[in-house]
Design an enzyme around this catalytic site. Sequence first.
Site, PDB file in Angstrom:
ATOM      1  N   GLU A 501       0.750  -1.086   0.274  1.00 55.42           N
ATOM      2  CA  GLU A 501      -0.313   0.352   0.384  1.00 55.42           C
ATOM      3  C   GLU A 501       0.467   1.430  -0.257  1.00 55.42           C
ATOM      4  O   GLU A 501       0.323   1.959   0.101  1.00 55.42           O
ATOM      5  CB  GLU A 501      -0.756   0.187   0.597  1.00 55.42           C
ATOM      6  CG  GLU A 501      -1.946  -0.739   0.555  1.00 55.42           C
ATOM      7  CD  GLU A 501      -2.907  -0.628   1.778  1.00 55.42           C
ATOM      8  OE1 GLU A 501      -3.568   0.338   2.336  1.00 55.42           O
ATOM      9  OE2 GLU A 501      -4.117  -1.995   2.185  1.00 55.42           O
TER      10      GLU A 501
HETATM   11  C1  LIG Z   1       3.070  -9.184   0.256  1.00 54.08           C
HETATM   12  C2  LIG Z   1       2.727  -8.061  -0.816  1.00 54.08           C
HETATM   13  C3  LIG Z   1       1.045  -7.864  -0.882  1.00 54.08           C
HETATM   14  C4  LIG Z   1       1.016  -7.088  -2.063  1.00 54.08           C
HETATM   15  N1  LIG Z   1      -0.457  -7.468  -2.300  1.00 54.08           N
HETATM   16  C5  LIG Z   1      -0.235  -6.169  -3.772  1.00 54.08           C
HETATM   17  C6  LIG Z   1      -2.188  -6.336  -3.733  1.00 54.08           C
HETATM   18  O1  LIG Z   1      -2.497  -7.137  -3.596  1.00 54.08           O
HETATM   19  N2  LIG Z   1      -2.338  -5.914  -5.472  1.00 54.08           N
HETATM   20  C7  LIG Z   1      -1.103  -5.668  -5.333  1.00 54.08           C
HETATM   21  O2  LIG Z   1      -1.392  -4.402  -7.086  1.00 54.08           O
HETATM   22  N3  LIG Z   1       0.342  -5.134  -5.582  1.00 54.08           N
HETATM   23  C8  LIG Z   1      -0.190  -5.649  -4.636  1.00 54.08           C
HETATM   24  N4  LIG Z   1       1.931  -5.879  -3.881  1.00 54.08           N
HETATM   25  C9  LIG Z   1       2.595  -4.582  -3.977  1.00 54.08           C
HETATM   26  C10 LIG Z   1       3.086  -3.662  -3.278  1.00 54.08           C
HETATM   27  O3  LIG Z   1       1.825  -2.559  -3.514  1.00 54.08           O
HETATM   28  C11 LIG Z   1       4.764  -2.954  -4.229  1.00 54.08           C
HETATM   29  O4  LIG Z   1       5.492  -4.700  -3.887  1.00 54.08           O
HETATM   30  C12 LIG Z   1       5.301  -2.081  -3.719  1.00 54.08           C
HETATM   31  O5  LIG Z   1       4.324  -0.521  -4.440  1.00 54.08           O
HETATM   32  C13 LIG Z   1       6.392  -1.422  -4.142  1.00 54.08           C
HETATM   33  O6  LIG Z   1       6.847  -2.273  -5.365  1.00 54.08           O
HETATM   34  P1  LIG Z   1       8.128  -3.015  -5.059  1.00 54.08           P
HETATM   35  O7  LIG Z   1       7.728  -4.498  -4.481  1.00 54.08           O
HETATM   36  O8  LIG Z   1       8.450  -3.294  -6.601  1.00 54.08           O
HETATM   37  O9  LIG Z   1       8.897  -1.490  -4.453  1.00 54.08           O
HETATM   38  P2  LIG Z   1      10.051  -0.599  -5.791  1.00 54.08           P
HETATM   39  O10 LIG Z   1       9.243  -0.318  -6.290  1.00 54.08           O
HETATM   40  O11 LIG Z   1      10.768  -1.245  -6.436  1.00 54.08           O
HETATM   41  O12 LIG Z   1      10.670  -0.197  -4.482  1.00 54.08           O
HETATM   42  C14 LIG Z   1      12.034  -0.078  -4.074  1.00 54.08           C
HETATM   43  C15 LIG Z   1      11.728   0.951  -2.573  1.00 54.08           C
HETATM   44  O13 LIG Z   1      12.429   2.053  -3.463  1.00 54.08           O
HETATM   45  C16 LIG Z   1      12.069   2.881  -2.739  1.00 54.08           C
HETATM   46  N5  LIG Z   1      11.213   4.035  -3.967  1.00 54.08           N
HETATM   47  C17 LIG Z   1      10.748   3.520  -4.853  1.00 54.08           C
HETATM   48  N6  LIG Z   1      10.335   4.999  -5.701  1.00 54.08           N
HETATM   49  C18 LIG Z   1      10.811   6.350  -5.035  1.00 54.08           C
HETATM   50  C19 LIG Z   1      10.830   7.309  -4.787  1.00 54.08           C
HETATM   51  N7  LIG Z   1      10.887   8.108  -5.685  1.00 54.08           N
HETATM   52  N8  LIG Z   1      11.344   7.870  -3.384  1.00 54.08           N
HETATM   53  C20 LIG Z   1      12.031   6.924  -2.546  1.00 54.08           C
HETATM   54  N9  LIG Z   1      11.724   5.534  -2.174  1.00 54.08           N
HETATM   55  C21 LIG Z   1      11.157   4.926  -3.803  1.00 54.08           C
HETATM   56  C22 LIG Z   1      10.006   2.507  -2.133  1.00 54.08           C
HETATM   57  O14 LIG Z   1      10.093   3.285  -1.107  1.00 54.08           O
HETATM   58  C23 LIG Z   1      10.822   1.177  -1.944  1.00 54.08           C
HETATM   59  O15 LIG Z   1      11.547   1.293  -0.314  1.00 54.08           O
HETATM   60  C24 LIG Z   1       2.028  -6.385  -2.667  1.00 54.08           C
HETATM   61  C25 LIG Z   1       3.260  -6.872  -2.442  1.00 54.08           C
HETATM   62  C26 LIG Z   1       3.743  -7.387  -1.765  1.00 54.08           C
HETATM   63  C27 LIG Z   1       5.212  -8.101  -1.226  1.00 54.08           C
END
Ligand SMILES: Cc1cc2nc3c(=O)[nH]c(=O)nc-3n(C[C@H](O)[C@H](O)[C@H](O)COP(=O)(O)OP(=O)(O)OC[C@H]3O[C@@H](n4cnc5c(N)ncnc54)[C@H](O)[C@@H]3O)c2cc1C
Length: 822
Positions: A501
């Site tokens: 989220e």
């Molecule tokens: C267990 C689990 C359940 C989930 N359930 C759902 C679901 O039901 N539906 C769905 O659609 N998604 C779901 N997600 C996805 C979740 O919303 C994403 O994992 C999340 O948005 C982060 O994306 P990412 O993991 O690709 O990390 P990334 O986007 O690769 O981010 C990696 C790091 O970089 C940081 N970051 C990225 N951009 C910036 C910025 N501009 N400034 C500072 N920091 C930044 C982030 O904060 C994070 O710390 C789920 C994820 C998990 C792990």
Amino acid sequence: MSWFLILSLLGFSLTAAFRGFKLLNWTMGMALLLTGFAYFTSVATAVVIVLSILFTAIAVPLNVTSWRRRWLSGPFLAVYRKMLPTLSDTEQVALEAGTVGWEGELFAGNPNWDALLEQEWPDLTEAEQAFVDGPVEELCQMLKPWEISHELADLSPEVWSFLKENRFFGMIIPREYGGLGFSALAHRAVLQKIASVCPVTCTTVAVPNSLGPAELLVHYGTDEQKDHFLPRLASGEEIPCFGLTGPTAGSDATSIPDTGIICKGQHKGNQVLGIRLNFDKRYITLAPVATIVGLAFKLYDPDGLIGDKKDLGISVALVPSDTAGLEIGSRHFPLNVPFHNGPIRGKDVFVPLDAMVGGVEMAGHGWRMLIELLSVGRAITLPSSSTGGTKLVTLATGAYSRIRKQFNLPIGRFEGIEEVTSRLAAYSYAVSALSRMTATAVDLGEKPAVPSAIAKYHATEMGRQVVNDAMDVHGGKGIIMGPRNYLGRAYQGMPIWITVEGANILTRSMMIFGQGAIRCHPFVLKEMQAAKMEDQEKGLVEFDHQLLRHIGYSISNAVRSMIFGLSFAHFAAVPTDRKTARYYRKLTRYSAALAFASDIAMLTLGGKLKHKERISARLGDVLSQLYICSAMLKRFEIQGRPAADQPILAWAFHDSIFKIQTALGSVVDNFPSRAVRVLLRTFVFPLGRHERQPGDRLGHKVAQLIMSPSETRDRLTHGVFISQDASNPVGLLELALPRVIATEPLERRLHKAEVAGEFNALDMQTQLQTAVEKSIITAEEAAELQAVREMVAEIIAVDEFESDYLSMGASGDAKVVADQAA
Ligand SMILES: Cc1cc2nc3c(=O)[nH]c(=O)nc-3n(C[C@H](O)[C@H](O)[C@H](O)COP(=O)(O)OP(=O)(O)OC[C@H]3O[C@@H](n4cnc5c(N)ncnc54)[C@H](O)[C@@H]3O)c2cc1C
């Protein structure tokens, strides 16, 4: 007399700024002062003339509208247009989504505390309370967290049936569609209680009630969609999931590469207009068991089948999981908290046009729908579950620190442990107040975009700290996994709640202040809108109007920030009829400082502020802590200002204020321009930085409060599930705690007698027998001691397993699904 005149003008101007006088009133006041001094005193005429010229040079251009537009707001508007950050459509949507509530007051520098204290504070209805005390309590009794997380990697069939039968998946669905139609507060209460027992179950219940098809359908669905899906979702006949994230689009969700092309295709034997979908989603919660998938994709209409626009933008459709071409069912394994989560892929999946949520009219409006609803889900799901987890951990750690002895003392009596348990109690207080206030905002009709980001970030971060602290207090007991361990899974799973989220770093760096600065500021959004008006003349009139008020607001906040800094906020208008008046004063002071620092940051950095994430994050920290403190004060008031709780409030409050000082201090110290650093330091910290972290004596009081049963401890942990069953490890702690406390004097008597050499026993049984024989304790006391010691032995025990049991995952038939990308 000349100096007296100068000081009078200055004093009047400062008062006018402090009190927020209108420009005209300030002008008239200054003119009267000058005239009065000229006629009735012996002040030198030359001085009056010089000051009058100066005053006229400032006052006339400001008061004469045509001049002001020509010489001030017009040229500034030209520069402003160049400074404006370029906003994509999606960013624009995010900025305009949601409503502004109490956070707007905090941001604007002059919070009206009476308004906060008088704000409605609805409670659960009778039906909601009955559900929490009935089916939710029953569910919690059924749950076996170890079996769920380690043996089944799923909920048991009985739990699934119970959830469906009792409509846990339909909490936000209106009653006319068969749902429970609960308030946000009831939704919070349910998640809080379940989270205190089992994170897997809590997540399984939370997702269908958060951002998912139901929420989208209730707000945007067509009547046919509502009639068809909502009753089936409420009864659990349909299990939903929502797929937005993919391998290349995580935090930057608007960059999804998934496509939907409007075309003709076959549906149930007929050729119909529909969408051909190609997508690759991952991390989707409940996907492996979902029957209906809410899917976000970019919609294109290359052949103009539904209109002129070819690139329609992000849209949302509901796709049954058995649709041809859809690949679903395999599982990810999120940090040993095995709720259902997995990928969904689709190759040329065809759905009719009416699969789109809201029908064709909502084509391309997916992002707006998601953003608007996300703020509501985000305000409830993770803040509520963090509250449940945090409270439970506080309850258990308080009891454990009293029951577990080392060096012949309960470990909770050691100062090192007190330092940790005091933080634990205070954060529990803060998280609960924060989540309560945000859920209440939803019930009062807000779409709290900024508070929901604050609540999501801080509830999960404080939750992480609390679980870390609790692990340290429990030592090996927290580390050895098994049915007796009530902490390990919460500790392992913490990064999940930090990531989902809106991952926390992004939430802090970009969202809280990034959105807040524009959403909560009384003038910036209006100025931006005026600057973008196509009719330039109209734009200038509006811009000029907003700018004039904005200048007055900035000057007022600068003066107030400095005067509060110099007077330790003595002149702040706050509720004075209570002990907490000085808390309100401090908050008013830092609210004015935040307003001033934000204006300076926006004025000097303009669009670059978006990329200065550290500054943005720290200003966001200030806004967040002001919000958290407000929530705690409101909680304290609503609960009738219980004196016994005051140490916890005081600890949590001083911790927050210290964080505010640290964050503002870091903004000042690291501001790119030296001149601005000096300016900010002068107005924000005119007498330096004097806030201190909560002291040791206060910490001692707070730590003691969670180590024995009391009304304060009950209030602090209200709403979690406490089993009455001694086979439940937390239930046993709670059963044992009063008896351990009651037998402490007996233990001390025995110890004293042993030290005095009255007897010497090698084992506990002989010790008790001898003590009875020597009349050191009575036979009943010995029996009670024996019983309590057995309970304590069970409490400090950890689990053991046959080696085969632990390796059962590897020895079974389960296969690792090949990584499609490899
Ligand atoms: C267990 C689990 C359940 C989930 N359930 C759902 C679901 O039901 N539906 C769905 O659609 N998604 C779901 N997600 C996805 C979740 O919303 C994403 O994992 C999340 O948005 C982060 O994306 P990412 O993991 O690709 O990390 P990334 O986007 O690769 O981010 C990696 C790091 O970089 C940081 N970051 C990225 N951009 C910036 C910025 N501009 N400034 C500072 N920091 C930044 C982030 O904060 C994070 O710390 C789920 C994820 C998990 C792990």
